[in-house]
Design a protein around this motif. Sequence first.
Motif, short mmCIF file in Angstrom:
data_model
loop_
_atom_site.label_atom_id
_atom_site.label_comp_id
_atom_site.label_asym_id
_atom_site.label_seq_id
_atom_site.Cartn_x
_atom_site.Cartn_y
_atom_site.Cartn_z
N ALA A 77 11.41 70.09 48.36
CA ALA A 77 10.42 69.94 47.30
C ALA A 77 9.53 71.18 47.27
N VAL A 78 8.48 71.15 46.46
CA VAL A 78 7.60 72.31 46.32
C VAL A 78 6.93 72.66 47.65
N ASP A 79 6.54 71.63 48.41
CA ASP A 79 5.77 71.86 49.63
C ASP A 79 6.58 71.74 50.92
N GLY A 80 7.90 71.67 50.82
CA GLY A 80 8.72 71.51 52.02
C GLY A 80 9.80 70.49 51.79
N TRP A 81 10.21 69.80 52.85
CA TRP A 81 11.26 68.80 52.73
C TRP A 81 10.83 67.67 51.79
N HIS A 82 11.73 67.24 50.93
CA HIS A 82 11.48 66.06 50.10
C HIS A 82 11.64 64.82 50.97
N PRO A 83 10.75 63.81 50.83
CA PRO A 83 10.85 62.63 51.69
C PRO A 83 12.06 61.77 51.39
N GLU B 287 8.60 54.91 43.53
CA GLU B 287 9.16 54.85 44.88
C GLU B 287 10.20 55.96 45.06
N GLY B 288 10.09 56.68 46.17
CA GLY B 288 10.99 57.78 46.45
C GLY B 288 10.45 59.14 46.07
N ALA B 289 9.34 59.16 45.32
CA ALA B 289 8.73 60.44 44.93
C ALA B 289 7.87 60.97 46.07
N PRO B 290 7.70 62.30 46.17
CA PRO B 290 6.86 62.86 47.24
C PRO B 290 5.39 62.58 47.04
N GLY B 291 4.98 62.18 45.85
CA GLY B 291 3.58 61.88 45.58
C GLY B 291 3.44 61.23 44.22
N PRO B 292 2.24 60.77 43.89
CA PRO B 292 2.02 60.11 42.60
C PRO B 292 1.93 61.11 41.45
N THR B 293 1.94 60.58 40.25
CA THR B 293 1.82 61.37 39.02
C THR B 293 0.54 60.99 38.30
N LEU B 294 -0.17 61.99 37.81
CA LEU B 294 -1.30 61.77 36.93
C LEU B 294 -0.76 61.67 35.52
N VAL B 295 -0.88 60.48 34.91
CA VAL B 295 -0.25 60.19 33.62
C VAL B 295 -1.32 60.12 32.54
N LEU B 296 -1.14 60.90 31.48
CA LEU B 296 -2.08 60.94 30.37
C LEU B 296 -1.39 60.49 29.09
N ALA B 297 -2.10 59.68 28.29
CA ALA B 297 -1.58 59.26 27.00
C ALA B 297 -1.78 60.38 25.99
N GLY B 298 -0.71 60.79 25.33
CA GLY B 298 -0.76 61.94 24.46
C GLY B 298 -1.62 61.75 23.23
N ASP B 299 -1.79 60.49 22.77
CA ASP B 299 -2.56 60.28 21.54
C ASP B 299 -4.06 60.50 21.76
N ARG B 300 -4.47 60.76 23.00
CA ARG B 300 -5.87 61.03 23.29
C ARG B 300 -6.17 62.52 23.41
N LEU B 301 -5.15 63.34 23.24
CA LEU B 301 -5.32 64.78 23.37
C LEU B 301 -4.84 65.49 22.11
#
Length: 307
Positions: A224-230, A9-23
């Motif tokens: 933010a990167v794309d303009g105003w942060h929400p 909540e409060g972020a401009p968008g979601p995050t793609l989260v990857l588990a490191g033990d799979r890479l």
Amino acid sequence: MKADVVRAEGAPGPTLVLAGDRLPQGALALGEELRNVRRWLDRTGRGHIRKIALYGASSSSAFDLEYRFVQSLPRGFDFRTGCGHSLLACVAAAGRAGPVRVRALTTGDAVVCEPEPQGTRTVRFTGPWAARRLLPTGCPVDRIGGFDVSLVRFGNPYVFVDASAFGVRTAEELFGAGVELLLPLLRVRAAAARLLGLAPRSALPKIAAIGADGSGRPFVRSVAVDGWHPSLALTGAACLTAAVAVPGTVPHRLADGSALTILTPGGAVRTTAVAKAGVLGSVAVHGKRAHILERSVRLPWRIRVTA
């Protein structure tokens, strides 16, 4: 390869989260693989996801998790920035109740995510730091682009400028401003980037205009990167709170105290700091929450060993 999509909540968008033990080690830095993922996000209607985070168990007994952040930019990827909201997204994806001790590999920050009774979390940056060492130029105020600004490095480097320098006196005026304020801020940010030895179009430094109402309560709007942060980046709230603890900075002149309620376009953000005799012990951002939007999304990632 599978990942989770998590929105703090409060972020401009979601995050793609990857588990490191799979890479394999270093896989997140594979430019072509990241471009493949970005093209896949665009094809599948997830093109608004511009944050990627990798987490795993920490190799240090002082931490539970460690995480690395990548910011997707129009012309590539930035591996140097931090994102508190994405850190929180990793904790949520890991299913850790807490307190969870996290080492942010990108920025070197030590962070504890502490559960709160209402189901939210406190995100606490732990020090100590000498307050003056938070100033990359050594000065609480620098003159950049014709404006007095404060350059403060905490979590991410930020440029703080008094909104009144642009004729903006109230929170309503600041939150309602458009390109007539955004463009001058971007010019100041670019000049500050050059001063810090960074590319003018990189993700750093961040910039925010700040003011205070009659009771000394700060209001702020950031870019933010794309303009105003929400709202305000979690690292931005932490950096602003740290800056208030440094005498002479623009935030210190406008606001004071170890507990702040910061007004943003997305609502109020509560923060606290522990500071004494020029030493900052910790900075905490309270009432944060993250939601898992998608679990185990299959990605077009080719696993291979890297250097």
